[in-house]
Design an enzyme around this catalytic site. Structure first.
Site, PDB file in Angstrom:
ATOM      1  N   ASP A  53      -8.463  45.380  34.737  1.00 12.34           N
ATOM      2  CA  ASP A  53      -8.949  45.727  33.392  1.00 12.34           C
ATOM      3  C   ASP A  53      -7.941  46.533  32.578  1.00 12.34           C
ATOM      4  O   ASP A  53      -8.320  47.415  31.806  1.00 12.34           O
ATOM      5  CB  ASP A  53     -10.274  46.483  33.507  1.00 12.34           C
ATOM      6  CG  ASP A  53     -11.467  45.534  33.453  1.00 12.34           C
ATOM      7  OD1 ASP A  53     -11.606  44.819  32.450  1.00 12.34           O
ATOM      8  OD2 ASP A  53     -12.231  45.485  34.440  1.00 12.34           O
ATOM      9  N   HIS A  73     -20.820  38.195  38.052  1.00 11.93           N
ATOM     10  CA  HIS A  73     -21.754  38.721  37.040  1.00 11.93           C
ATOM     11  C   HIS A  73     -22.907  37.782  36.676  1.00 11.93           C
ATOM     12  O   HIS A  73     -23.859  38.211  36.024  1.00 11.93           O
ATOM     13  CB  HIS A  73     -21.063  39.122  35.719  1.00 11.93           C
ATOM     14  CG  HIS A  73     -20.277  40.382  35.776  1.00 11.93           C
ATOM     15  ND1 HIS A  73     -20.880  41.624  35.860  1.00 11.93           N
ATOM     16  CD2 HIS A  73     -18.937  40.629  35.748  1.00 11.93           C
ATOM     17  CE1 HIS A  73     -19.927  42.559  35.879  1.00 11.93           C
ATOM     18  NE2 HIS A  73     -18.747  41.986  35.831  1.00 11.93           N
ATOM     19  N   ASP A 107     -10.377  44.423  40.558  1.00 16.10           N
ATOM     20  CA  ASP A 107     -11.087  45.127  39.474  1.00 16.10           C
ATOM     21  C   ASP A 107     -10.425  46.473  39.175  1.00 16.10           C
ATOM     22  O   ASP A 107     -11.052  47.356  38.586  1.00 16.10           O
ATOM     23  CB  ASP A 107     -12.577  45.334  39.831  1.00 16.10           C
ATOM     24  CG  ASP A 107     -13.485  45.341  38.610  1.00 16.10           C
ATOM     25  OD1 ASP A 107     -12.967  45.298  37.471  1.00 16.10           O
ATOM     26  OD2 ASP A 107     -14.710  45.413  38.787  1.00 16.10           O
ATOM     27  N   HIS A 144     -21.158  38.858  31.155  1.00 19.69           N
ATOM     28  CA  HIS A 144     -20.916  40.191  31.735  1.00 19.69           C
ATOM     29  C   HIS A 144     -22.285  40.671  32.227  1.00 19.69           C
ATOM     30  O   HIS A 144     -23.046  39.869  32.776  1.00 19.69           O
ATOM     31  CB  HIS A 144     -20.250  41.131  30.720  1.00 19.69           C
ATOM     32  CG  HIS A 144     -19.754  42.398  31.361  1.00 19.69           C
ATOM     33  ND1 HIS A 144     -20.153  43.645  30.962  1.00 19.69           N
ATOM     34  CD2 HIS A 144     -18.927  42.593  32.426  1.00 19.69           C
ATOM     35  CE1 HIS A 144     -19.583  44.560  31.759  1.00 19.69           C
ATOM     36  NE2 HIS A 144     -18.831  43.950  32.648  1.00 19.69           N
ATOM     37  N   HIS A 189     -14.143  38.620  40.901  1.00 19.72           N
ATOM     38  CA  HIS A 189     -14.191  40.007  41.424  1.00 19.72           C
ATOM     39  C   HIS A 189     -15.594  40.333  41.933  1.00 19.72           C
ATOM     40  O   HIS A 189     -16.371  41.009  41.288  1.00 19.72           O
ATOM     41  CB  HIS A 189     -13.702  41.010  40.376  1.00 19.72           C
ATOM     42  CG  HIS A 189     -14.474  41.057  39.084  1.00 19.72           C
ATOM     43  ND1 HIS A 189     -14.678  39.962  38.280  1.00 19.72           N
ATOM     44  CD2 HIS A 189     -15.083  42.091  38.455  1.00 19.72           C
ATOM     45  CE1 HIS A 189     -15.371  40.326  37.225  1.00 19.72           C
ATOM     46  NE2 HIS A 189     -15.642  41.612  37.299  1.00 19.72           N
ATOM     47  N   HIS A 244      -8.361  40.030  38.857  1.00 20.74           N
ATOM     48  CA  HIS A 244      -9.108  40.824  37.878  1.00 20.74           C
ATOM     49  C   HIS A 244      -8.619  42.268  37.794  1.00 20.74           C
ATOM     50  O   HIS A 244      -8.888  43.075  38.660  1.00 20.74           O
ATOM     51  CB  HIS A 244     -10.609  40.802  38.189  1.00 20.74           C
ATOM     52  CG  HIS A 244     -11.462  41.165  37.002  1.00 20.74           C
ATOM     53  ND1 HIS A 244     -11.868  40.245  36.059  1.00 20.74           N
ATOM     54  CD2 HIS A 244     -11.952  42.351  36.583  1.00 20.74           C
ATOM     55  CE1 HIS A 244     -12.577  40.838  35.125  1.00 20.74           C
ATOM     56  NE2 HIS A 244     -12.653  42.126  35.416  1.00 20.74           N
TER      57      HIS A 244
HETATM   58 ZN   LIG Z   1     -16.692  42.858  35.894  1.00 15.93          ZN
END
Ligand SMILES: [Zn+2]
Length: 378
Positions: free
Chosen positions: A40, A215, A316, A164, A236, A38
Site C-alpha cells: 500500500d 475482500h 500488505d 474493498h 493478500h 500487495h
Molecule cells: Zn486489502
C-alpha cells in the site's frame, strides 16, 4: 566421553548449518524474481509524500529495503476507500494514485521499471531493476463503467480487487472485518455478482486484467469461479483454518482457486496470522501485537499442502500496522526463504513461493485475453 564428543560436534555443527541455510537462502533470492502482489505504498505517499529512494520513506517499504530484500516485482495498490464511492470521487482518486505510481517510477529509472506483463517483469529483472505494477483495490473505482475499466488497463493496471470492505453496485464484499461486532449479513446485497458484475469480470478476462478475490464475499467468489474465463487469485489473504479472520480463505476456497488455475498470495498481518493478533486488532483501542515469521510460514505451508505450486507472497506492507516482529518489512524476504528451506522445502518450491508461481499464474491470465476490439456502445 563419546557422548561428550557428540555434543561438542553437535554444538560445532549447528551454527555452521544455520549459516549455510542463510547463505543458501540469500543465493536463492538473488537467483529468483521475488514478487509481492500487495503493498500500500501509494496511499502512504498520498498521506505523506516522500522520496521512495530515501530510507524510511514509508512504514515498511523504500528502495534500500526493497534492494536488501531482493524484491523483483511489486504491485502497488491503487487503493480507493469505500467512503469515496458515496462522494463520487473513487475514480478521481484512483487516477491520481496511478499517476503517483508513474511519478515514483519515473523519478528512479535506474532502479524501477514500469511493468504490465510477465515479459516486462522478466526484462526489468534482467536489467537489474525492480518491476512496479499497479493493482486497483476496490472495484467501486471504475464507477460502474467498463470504459473507465479499460482506461485503467491502458494506464497499466493489471489486477483489480473486485471489492474493498464495502459492497459496491455490482459485487458483494465480505464487509468490514475490523469491526468487533462483525456481521457478514450487513454487506450482503446482491448475493454475489450482479449481471453487470459478470460483465466486469468478462471484460477483465478479455483485457488480461487479473480478477482479485481478496475482500469479496463467499457468494462473490463462488460467482467469479463460475463465470470467469481466466483464473482468479487472492492478492493478500491467509488461511481461515489457522486464524478465523473472515478475510482469510477457507481450505475449500483455496483448493477451488488453485483448481481453477489461480494462486493464493499470503497476507503478513498478525491479525490474519494469529488469533491473538486478531483480538488485539479488534480491541478498542487496538492493542499492539506482532506474531512471528514462523507463524507466517505456517500459513504459507498450510496453503502449499492444499495447493502445491499455487502459493505466493502478498504481504500488505504499508497497508497493515502489525507485521511479524521478525518479518517487519520488505527487506526480510531472505529470512522467509530461509525458514522455508529450514522446513525442508526444495529450491524449486521456495522459488515458486517467492514469485514463479505467481508469474505462471499471470501468464495464464494473459493467455485468456483477447485482442478483440469490436466497437460497442459501452
Ligand atoms: Zn486489502
Amino acid at each position: 566421553m563419546r557422548a561428550f564428543s557428540f555434543v561438542l560436534l553437535l554444538v560445532a555443527a549447528l551454527p555452521a548449518r544455520a549459516e549455510d541455510l542463510a547463505a543458501h537462502a540469500a543465493r536463492l533470492v538473488r537467483g529468483s524474481i521475488v514478487v509481492d502482489t500487495h503493498e500500500d505504498v501509494p496511499w502512504e505517499l498520498r498521506e505523506k509524500w516522500a522520496d521512495l529512494a530515501v530510507a524510511g520513506a514509508t512504514k515498511h517499504v523504500d528502495l534500500p529495503r526493497l534492494r536488501k530484500g531482493g524484491v523483483g516485482a511489486v504491485f502497488f495498490a491503487v487503493f480507493t476507500p469505500g467512503t469515496l464511492a458515496d462522494k463520487g470521487q473513487a475514480a478521481h482518486v484512483a487516477f491520481e494514485l496511478s499517476d503517483l505510481v508513474d511519478r515514483v517510477v519515473a523519478a528512479h529509472p535506474r532502479d524501477f521499471a514500469a511493468a504490465t506483463s510477465v515479459a516486462e517483469i522478466r526484462a526489468a529483472h534482467k536489467s537489474g531493476r525492480i518491476a512496479i505494477l499497479k493493482g486497483i483495490e476496490g472495484g467501486h473505482a471504475i464507477e460502474d463503467s467498463l470504459g473507465l475499466l479499460r482506461d485503467f488497463y491502458r494506464l497499466g493496471v493489471r489486477y483489480m480487487t473486485l471489492t474493498h470492505t464495502n459492497t459496491n453496485d455490482w459485487a458483494d464484499s465480505l464487509g468490514n472485518f475490523a469491526d468487533p461486532s462483525y456481521d457478514p449479513a450487513k454487506a450482503r446485497k446482491h448475493g454475489g455478482l450482479t449481471a453487470f458484475g459478470k460483465e466486469v469480470v468478462a471484460e477483465m478476462n478479455r483485457l488480461g486484467m487479473a480478477v482479485d478475490v481478496s475482500h469479496v464475499s463467499p457468494d462473490t467468489l463462488r460467482d467469479v469461479l463460475a463465470v470467469s474465463k481466466a483464473p482468479p487469485f487472492a492478492s493478500h489473504s491467509s488461511c481461515r483454518a489457522l486464524t478465523d479472520n473472515p478475510r482469510n480463505l477457507t481450505d475449500e476456497q483455496i483448493v477451488a482457486i488453485a483448481k481453477a488455475g489461480g494462486v493464493v498470495m499470503l497476507n503478513a498481518s498478525s491479525s490474519f496470522l494469529d488469533a491473538d493478533g486478531l483480538a488485539a486488532f479488534r480491541a478498542t483501542p487496538p492493542r499492539p501485537f506482532a506474531t512471528t515469521l514462523s507463524r507466517y510460514v505456517d500459513h504459507i505451508e498450510h496453503a502449499m499442502k492444499l495447493a502445491p505450486g499455487a502459493v505466493g507472497i502478498g504481504t500488505d506492507f504499508d497497508g497493515i500496522d502489525d507485521p511479524p516482529r521478525d518479518f517487519p518489512d520488505v527487506s526480510y524476504m531472505p529470512r522467509l526463504a530461509e525458514e522455508l528451506l529450514r522446513r525442508g522445502h526444495s529450491d524449486a518450491e521456495v522459488r515458486g513461493v517467492l514469485g514463479e508461481n505467481f508469474l505462471a499464474y499471470l501468464s495464464r491470465v494473459e493467455s485468456k485475453s483477447s485482442p478483440d476490439t469490436k466497437p460497442s456502445a459501452r
